[in-house]
Design a protein around this motif. Structure first.
Motif, PDB file in Angstrom:
ATOM      1  N   GLU A 124       0.812  -1.211   0.000  1.00 58.61           N
ATOM      2  CA  GLU A 124       0.000   0.000   0.000  1.00 58.61           C
ATOM      3  C   GLU A 124       0.850   1.267   0.000  1.00 58.61           C
ATOM      4  OE1 GLU A 124      -3.287   0.055  -0.352  1.00 58.61           O
ATOM      5  OE2 GLU A 124      -3.252  -2.125  -0.516  1.00 58.61           O
ATOM      6  N   GLU A 125       1.970   1.253   0.717  1.00 59.16           N
ATOM      7  CA  GLU A 125       2.846   2.430   0.732  1.00 59.16           C
ATOM      8  C   GLU A 125       3.453   2.667  -0.645  1.00 59.16           C
ATOM      9  OE1 GLU A 125       5.714   1.934   3.775  1.00 59.16           O
ATOM     10  OE2 GLU A 125       4.258   1.962   5.418  1.00 59.16           O
ATOM     11  N   ALA A 126       3.888   1.586  -1.285  1.00 57.45           N
ATOM     12  CA  ALA A 126       4.454   1.711  -2.625  1.00 57.45           C
ATOM     13  C   ALA A 126       3.379   2.167  -3.614  1.00 57.45           C
ATOM     14  CB  ALA A 126       5.057   0.376  -3.071  1.00 57.45           C
ATOM     15  N   ALA A 127       2.156   1.666  -3.446  1.00 57.12           N
ATOM     16  CA  ALA A 127       1.061   2.068  -4.327  1.00 57.12           C
ATOM     17  C   ALA A 127       0.767   3.557  -4.187  1.00 57.12           C
ATOM     18  CB  ALA A 127      -0.191   1.248  -4.022  1.00 57.12           C
ATOM     19  N   ALA A 128       0.875   4.080  -2.963  1.00 57.13           N
ATOM     20  CA  ALA A 128       0.655   5.519  -2.745  1.00 57.13           C
ATOM     21  C   ALA A 128       1.715   6.341  -3.472  1.00 57.13           C
ATOM     22  CB  ALA A 128       0.659   5.825  -1.248  1.00 57.13           C
ATOM     23  N   ARG A 129       2.956   5.855  -3.429  1.00 53.13           N
ATOM     24  CA  ARG A 129       4.017   6.543  -4.177  1.00 53.13           C
ATOM     25  C   ARG A 129       3.787   6.407  -5.682  1.00 53.13           C
ATOM     26  NH1 ARG A 129       7.228   3.710  -0.319  1.00 53.13           N
ATOM     27  NH2 ARG A 129       7.881   2.249  -1.976  1.00 53.13           N
ATOM     28  N   GLY A 130       3.336   5.215  -6.084  1.00 52.66           N
ATOM     29  CA  GLY A 130       3.068   4.978  -7.498  1.00 52.66           C
ATOM     30  C   GLY A 130       1.950   5.848  -8.028  1.00 52.66           C
ATOM     31  N   LYS A 131       0.996   6.192  -7.162  1.00 54.84           N
ATOM     32  CA  LYS A 131      -0.093   7.075  -7.583  1.00 54.84           C
ATOM     33  C   LYS A 131       0.450   8.438  -7.975  1.00 54.84           C
ATOM     34  CE  LYS A 131      -4.551   8.959  -6.093  1.00 54.84           C
ATOM     35  NZ  LYS A 131      -5.558   8.997  -5.003  1.00 54.84           N
ATOM     36  N   THR A 132       1.443   8.906  -7.234  1.00 56.19           N
ATOM     37  CA  THR A 132       2.076  10.186  -7.570  1.00 56.19           C
ATOM     38  C   THR A 132       2.722  10.122  -8.952  1.00 56.19           C
ATOM     39  OG1 THR A 132       2.506  10.609  -5.228  1.00 56.19           O
ATOM     40  CG2 THR A 132       3.776  11.878  -6.819  1.00 56.19           C
ATOM     41  N   VAL A 133       3.410   9.004  -9.225  1.00 54.25           N
ATOM     42  CA  VAL A 133       4.025   8.817 -10.542  1.00 54.25           C
ATOM     43  C   VAL A 133       2.951   8.770 -11.621  1.00 54.25           C
ATOM     44  CG1 VAL A 133       5.423   7.259 -11.963  1.00 54.25           C
ATOM     45  CG2 VAL A 133       5.977   7.564  -9.535  1.00 54.25           C
ATOM     46  N   TYR A 134       1.875   8.047 -11.331  1.00 52.64           N
ATOM     47  CA  TYR A 134       0.785   7.897 -12.302  1.00 52.64           C
ATOM     48  C   TYR A 134       0.152   9.251 -12.631  1.00 52.64           C
ATOM     49  CZ  TYR A 134      -3.598   6.381 -14.410  1.00 52.64           C
ATOM     50  OH  TYR A 134      -4.658   6.207 -15.267  1.00 52.64           O
ATOM     51  N   ILE A 135      -0.102  10.057 -11.602  1.00 52.06           N
ATOM     52  CA  ILE A 135      -0.713  11.372 -11.810  1.00 52.06           C
ATOM     53  C   ILE A 135       0.186  12.253 -12.672  1.00 52.06           C
ATOM     54  CG2 ILE A 135      -1.392  13.504 -10.649  1.00 52.06           C
ATOM     55  CD1 ILE A 135      -2.385  11.791  -8.326  1.00 52.06           C
ATOM     56  N   ALA A 136       1.484  12.147 -12.451  1.00 52.58           N
ATOM     57  CA  ALA A 136       2.427  12.986 -13.189  1.00 52.58           C
ATOM     58  C   ALA A 136       2.603  12.545 -14.638  1.00 52.58           C
ATOM     59  CB  ALA A 136       3.780  12.989 -12.482  1.00 52.58           C
ATOM     60  N   GLN A 137       2.484  11.225 -14.891  1.00 54.02           N
ATOM     61  CA  GLN A 137       2.854  10.716 -16.207  1.00 54.02           C
ATOM     62  C   GLN A 137       1.700  10.131 -17.025  1.00 54.02           C
ATOM     63  OE1 GLN A 137       5.761  11.118 -17.457  1.00 54.02           O
ATOM     64  NE2 GLN A 137       7.143  11.464 -15.729  1.00 54.02           N
ATOM     65  N   CYS A 138       0.656   9.625 -16.372  1.00 54.60           N
ATOM     66  CA  CYS A 138      -0.308   8.769 -17.071  1.00 54.60           C
ATOM     67  C   CYS A 138      -1.761   9.236 -17.034  1.00 54.60           C
ATOM     68  CB  CYS A 138      -0.252   7.346 -16.510  1.00 54.60           C
ATOM     69  SG  CYS A 138       1.404   6.700 -16.195  1.00 54.60           S
ATOM     70  N   ILE A 139      -2.129  10.024 -16.025  1.00 53.43           N
ATOM     71  CA  ILE A 139      -3.535  10.293 -15.757  1.00 53.43           C
ATOM     72  C   ILE A 139      -4.239  11.018 -16.897  1.00 53.43           C
ATOM     73  CG2 ILE A 139      -3.170  12.505 -14.601  1.00 53.43           C
ATOM     74  CD1 ILE A 139      -5.331  11.639 -12.578  1.00 53.43           C
ATOM     75  N   THR A 140      -3.516  11.834 -17.635  1.00 55.79           N
ATOM     76  CA  THR A 140      -4.135  12.621 -18.708  1.00 55.79           C
ATOM     77  C   THR A 140      -4.787  11.729 -19.760  1.00 55.79           C
ATOM     78  OG1 THR A 140      -2.496  14.371 -18.407  1.00 55.79           O
ATOM     79  CG2 THR A 140      -3.730  14.368 -20.474  1.00 55.79           C
ATOM     80  N   CYS A 141      -4.137  10.616 -20.080  1.00 54.41           N
ATOM     81  CA  CYS A 141      -4.666   9.731 -21.126  1.00 54.41           C
ATOM     82  C   CYS A 141      -5.450   8.545 -20.567  1.00 54.41           C
ATOM     83  CB  CYS A 141      -3.524   9.201 -21.992  1.00 54.41           C
ATOM     84  SG  CYS A 141      -2.658  10.475 -22.925  1.00 54.41           S
ATOM     85  N   HIS A 142      -5.043   8.054 -19.396  1.00 55.53           N
ATOM     86  CA  HIS A 142      -5.629   6.809 -18.892  1.00 55.53           C
ATOM     87  C   HIS A 142      -6.671   7.009 -17.795  1.00 55.53           C
ATOM     88  CE1 HIS A 142      -2.842   4.446 -21.281  1.00 55.53           C
ATOM     89  NE2 HIS A 142      -1.845   5.197 -20.833  1.00 55.53           N
ATOM     90  N   GLY A 143      -6.922   8.258 -17.371  1.00 56.07           N
ATOM     91  CA  GLY A 143      -7.991   8.520 -16.419  1.00 56.07           C
ATOM     92  C   GLY A 143      -7.581   8.337 -14.977  1.00 56.07           C
ATOM     93  N   THR A 144      -8.433   8.813 -14.061  1.00 57.62           N
ATOM     94  CA  THR A 144      -8.112   8.799 -12.638  1.00 57.62           C
ATOM     95  C   THR A 144      -8.034   7.396 -12.061  1.00 57.62           C
ATOM     96  OG1 THR A 144     -10.461   9.071 -12.105  1.00 57.62           O
ATOM     97  CG2 THR A 144      -9.131  11.075 -12.262  1.00 57.62           C
ATOM     98  N   LYS A 145      -8.767   6.448 -12.642  1.00 63.82           N
ATOM     99  CA  LYS A 145      -8.793   5.085 -12.111  1.00 63.82           C
ATOM    100  C   LYS A 145      -8.143   4.090 -13.065  1.00 63.82           C
ATOM    101  CE  LYS A 145     -13.028   6.089  -9.543  1.00 63.82           C
ATOM    102  NZ  LYS A 145     -14.477   5.810  -9.383  1.00 63.82           N
ATOM    103  N   ALA A 146      -7.384   4.601 -14.033  1.00 67.95           N
ATOM    104  CA  ALA A 146      -6.652   3.770 -14.994  1.00 67.95           C
ATOM    105  C   ALA A 146      -7.585   2.980 -15.900  1.00 67.95           C
ATOM    106  CB  ALA A 146      -5.675   2.825 -14.276  1.00 67.95           C
ATOM    107  N   ARG A 147      -8.831   3.432 -16.020  1.00 69.87           N
ATOM    108  CA  ARG A 147      -9.790   2.710 -16.855  1.00 69.87           C
ATOM    109  C   ARG A 147      -9.809   3.195 -18.296  1.00 69.87           C
ATOM    110  NH1 ARG A 147     -13.090  -0.872 -14.481  1.00 69.87           N
ATOM    111  NH2 ARG A 147     -12.964  -1.632 -16.621  1.00 69.87           N
ATOM    112  N   GLY A 148      -8.938   4.150 -18.633  1.00 64.28           N
ATOM    113  CA  GLY A 148      -8.811   4.573 -20.013  1.00 64.28           C
ATOM    114  C   GLY A 148      -9.893   5.545 -20.458  1.00 64.28           C
ATOM    115  N   GLY A 149      -9.836   5.901 -21.714  1.00 62.41           N
ATOM    116  CA  GLY A 149     -10.792   6.834 -22.300  1.00 62.41           C
ATOM    117  C   GLY A 149     -10.474   7.022 -23.764  1.00 62.41           C
TER     118      GLY A 149
END
Length: 356
Positions: A124-149
């Protein structure tokens, strides 16, 4: 990352019998719903397998969801009681005061063996850090829950993510180069953290996950569903809309109908069917002296057992001179999991829904 269908995790690792024997002597903590846990969990393994583990409600929910998908039997209320008991009596253990030393990896336990032998356990701690990476790099295209768009694929159903173990496939994918040409440079630690976050999102979509709810799935095109049914899906080679599928839409509501399309070897909502309607997996074992065919009981790299036509139990040791042929009536459906897309599934369900 591709949005094609998911894999089914079918294999389970088993602990040595001596370890199981030691667990049998231990007792689960006293508390409400303890009897429910013992009854449901002990059908497949010692209920004491959970002892010594401390996890959050969400993590226990993910474990229970995995057990349901593998055939655990019980009602919705009973599974909820199991999660309540585990979350209440086996909460996360208190961590030691952080130091400058690198945190030692958590040793794998018997519970980690549920599912694939290399199943990733989310930190869970690593996932929290990974969320920061995801928001910075991936969220624009893949959405807030990684379900795409419209701009990016559904990562929860991506084979790159589902096959990944602690960055093993996500890392090489990003090193090779993002298909959209976006430059993404991450350290190995960031890749592992991102892996934990994405696996966390996969777990959140399971039956007991916080995002799970039945949606309106009749969004496909019946005409395209018929084209897939008769064409690339090869469904019509084994099924008939005037035979075994006649009036199927009057028997099942759309969510259950979709489950039967994707996972016909299981009953509604992931529990294995105990009815005679489920076709058994058969196996033919040929030795230098005989050939025996029957319903498969167990099979691994060393032994295979079956019940022949007379109901007699037979067991054979695998090795030179012993040929084993497995006949799975649902093999075609399993193969399709890597082939069809969400749209294909929705189209086929919409087509079958026309058969009231």
């Amino acid at each position: 990352m591709t949005s094609k269908g998911t894999r089914i995790l079918l294999l389970v690792g088993f602990a040595p019998w001596c370890v199981l024997g030691q667990l049998q002597g231990q007792q689960l903590p006293e508390g409400p719903n303890r009897e429910t846990v013992q009854r449901i969990c002990s059908a497949c393994h010692p209920a004491q397998i959970v002892l010594g583990r401390g996890m959050t409600r969400e993590q226990w929910g993910s474990i229970v969801s995995n057990m349901i998908s593998r055939g655990a039997k019980g009602s919705d209320d009973e599974f909820a009681e199991v999660v309540d008991y585990l979350a209440t009596n086996l909460p996360p253990t208190k961590t030691a005061t952080p130091t400058t030393q690198t945190k030692a990896p958590r040793p794998r336990s018997m519970l980690d063996q549920a599912g694939a032998n290399d199943k990733q356990v989310v930190d869970e701690e690593a996932a929290a850090r990974g969320k920061t990476v995801y928001i910075a790099q991936c969220i624009t295209c893949h959405g807030t829950k990684a379900r795409g768009g419209e701009r990016g694929a559904d990562l929860v159903r991506s084979l790159v993510v589902l096959h990944d173990r602690y960055g093993s496939t996500i890392g090489p994918f990003l090193v090779k180069g993002h298909p959209e040409g976006k430059s993404i440079t991450l350290t190995q630690d960031q890749i592992v953290d991102l892996s934990h976050f994405l696996h966390q999102q996969v777990g959140n979509t399971l039956r007991t996950g916080p995002y799970n709810r039945v949606l309106d799935i009749l969004v496909g095109d019946p005409k395209e569903g018929k084209a897939f049914f008769d064409g690339p899906g090869k469904c019509s080679q084994c099924h008939s809309t005037t035979g075994d599928l006649a009036h199927i839409a009057s028997k099942y509501d759309p969510p259950v109908l979709q489950l039967k399309v994707v996972f016909p070897q299981t009953a509604a909502f992931g529990r294995r069917s105990s009815s005679n309607s489920r076709k058994p997996v058969t196996v033919t074992v040929t030795t230098p002296t005989e050939s025996v065919t029957g319903i498969l009981d167990e099979i691994d790299d060393f032994n295979v057992s079956l019940h022949d036509d007379s109901g007699q139990y037979r067991s054979f040791q695998r090795g030179p001179g012993v040929k084993v042929e497995r006949h799975d009536p649902y093999a075609g459906h399993v193969a399709l999991l890597d082939e069809y897309t969400d749209k294909d599934i929705h189209d086929v369900v919409a087509y079958l829904e026309t058969f009231k």
